[in-house]
Design an enzyme around this catalytic site. Structure first.
Site, short mmCIF file in Angstrom:
data_model
loop_
_atom_site.label_atom_id
_atom_site.label_comp_id
_atom_site.label_asym_id
_atom_site.label_seq_id
_atom_site.Cartn_x
_atom_site.Cartn_y
_atom_site.Cartn_z
N GLY A 111 -110.83 -6.07 -72.14
CA GLY A 111 -109.76 -6.71 -71.38
C GLY A 111 -108.36 -6.49 -71.91
O GLY A 111 -107.51 -7.35 -71.78
N THR A 112 -108.13 -5.33 -72.51
CA THR A 112 -106.79 -5.01 -72.96
C THR A 112 -106.53 -3.54 -72.67
O THR A 112 -107.41 -2.70 -72.85
CB THR A 112 -106.56 -5.30 -74.45
OG1 THR A 112 -105.32 -4.76 -74.87
CG2 THR A 112 -107.67 -4.73 -75.32
N ASP B 173 -105.05 -18.21 -76.94
CA ASP B 173 -105.92 -19.37 -76.66
C ASP B 173 -106.98 -19.50 -77.75
O ASP B 173 -107.10 -18.65 -78.63
CB ASP B 173 -106.57 -19.23 -75.28
CG ASP B 173 -107.45 -17.98 -75.16
OD1 ASP B 173 -108.44 -17.87 -75.90
OD2 ASP B 173 -107.15 -17.10 -74.31
N TYR C 216 -94.09 -23.16 -73.18
CA TYR C 216 -95.32 -23.18 -73.99
C TYR C 216 -96.04 -24.52 -73.91
O TYR C 216 -97.27 -24.58 -74.05
CB TYR C 216 -95.02 -22.78 -75.44
CG TYR C 216 -94.74 -21.30 -75.53
CD1 TYR C 216 -95.79 -20.38 -75.54
CD2 TYR C 216 -93.44 -20.80 -75.53
CE1 TYR C 216 -95.55 -19.01 -75.57
CE2 TYR C 216 -93.19 -19.44 -75.57
CZ TYR C 216 -94.24 -18.55 -75.58
OH TYR C 216 -93.99 -17.20 -75.58
N HIS D 11 -101.39 -12.28 -82.21
CA HIS D 11 -100.12 -12.69 -81.60
C HIS D 11 -99.87 -14.19 -81.68
O HIS D 11 -99.07 -14.73 -80.93
CB HIS D 11 -100.07 -12.20 -80.14
CG HIS D 11 -100.04 -10.71 -80.04
ND1 HIS D 11 -100.40 -10.02 -78.89
CD2 HIS D 11 -99.70 -9.75 -80.95
CE1 HIS D 11 -100.27 -8.72 -79.10
NE2 HIS D 11 -99.86 -8.55 -80.35
N GLN E 28 -105.69 -10.48 -79.11
CA GLN E 28 -104.27 -10.58 -78.77
C GLN E 28 -103.99 -11.89 -78.03
O GLN E 28 -102.84 -12.19 -77.75
CB GLN E 28 -103.86 -9.38 -77.89
CG GLN E 28 -104.02 -8.04 -78.58
CD GLN E 28 -103.73 -6.88 -77.65
OE1 GLN E 28 -102.62 -6.73 -77.16
NE2 GLN E 28 -104.73 -6.05 -77.40
#
Length: 225
Positions: free
Chosen positions: A169-170, A89, A53, A104, A86
């Site tokens: 985009g999911t 960023d 991470y 998330h 989700q």
């Protein structure tokens, strides 16, 4: 004022240069997701997970919001806009969106392993030995596989008030996030923006088979027509 609810996933940030979460081979930046995105992975090798991470956090500072992020932020001039993402960023916020919920978690936050409500802003590397005030190791503020999604009920409530739902985009295959579109009012139109959509247009869903930047441009022309 119409309420537009926007659900975004990895494809929203892909054109900014952020790798999508899981490639076709099931790896994320060369790592098995079970090693770096589960409580079990963190328990067995916390140093590896923290480093993973740290690399994602560094990458985030090297990218910028793309035009789709800016175009969604500009919608706030004419609509009430709620973004449920989700993505971990901060590109929606950097582009100017003021009402963003992260389902998330967030890369730029960490939390105590002893108290999940003890959440801190964090922009540098997180290492073993970084602890909260009570002495518990800090961990990324990320919802890992197998963990509850604490914001999902609030997200469902937001979707219940949508005059327009936009999905960008999911794949809408990962639950519980995938369930959110079923909470929108029956007569509210749904726009699905993805270059490789996994659903077809129907009476209630308009599929826009384009990447995020081009798809949002088309979306805006449709809803403002």
């Amino acid at each position: 004022m119409k309420h537009i609810v926007i659900l975004t996933g990895a494809g929203m940030s892909a054109e900014s240069g952020i790798k999508t979460f899981r490639d076709a081979d099931g790896l994320w930046e060369g790592h098995d997701v079970m090693e770096v995105a589960t409580p079990e992975g963190f328990a067995s090798n916390p140093a590896l997970v923290l480093d993973f991470y740290n690399q994602r956090r560094k990458q985030l500072f090297e990218v910028e919001p793309n035009q789709a992020h800016f175009d969604l932020a500009a919608l706030e001039k004419d609509y009430q806009v709620s973004i449920i993402t989700q993505n971990v960023d901060d590109l929606h916020e950097r582009a100017g969106s003021t009402n963003v919920m992260h389902l998330h978690g967030e890369l730029l936050k960490v939390r105590s392993t002893g108290n999940p409500n003890n959440i801190k802003e964090w922009k540098t590397d997180l290492v073993l030995g970084d602890t909260c005030e009570s002495g518990y190791q800090l961990r990324p503020h990320i919802v890992w596989f197998g963990e509850d999604v604490p914001m999902i009920e609030k997200a469902a409530e937001i979707c219940e008030t949508a005059n327009i739902l936009v999905i960008i985009g999911t794949s809408m295959q990962v639950y519980p996030a995938a369930s959110l579109r079923h909470y929108t009012p029956q007569n509210s139109p749904i726009y699905f923006i993805d270059p490789n959509p996994n659903i077809d247009s129907n009476d209630n869903v308009m599929v826009i088979k384009l990447p995020a930047t081009q798809g949002v441009t088309k979306l805006i022309s449709l809803i403002k027509a």
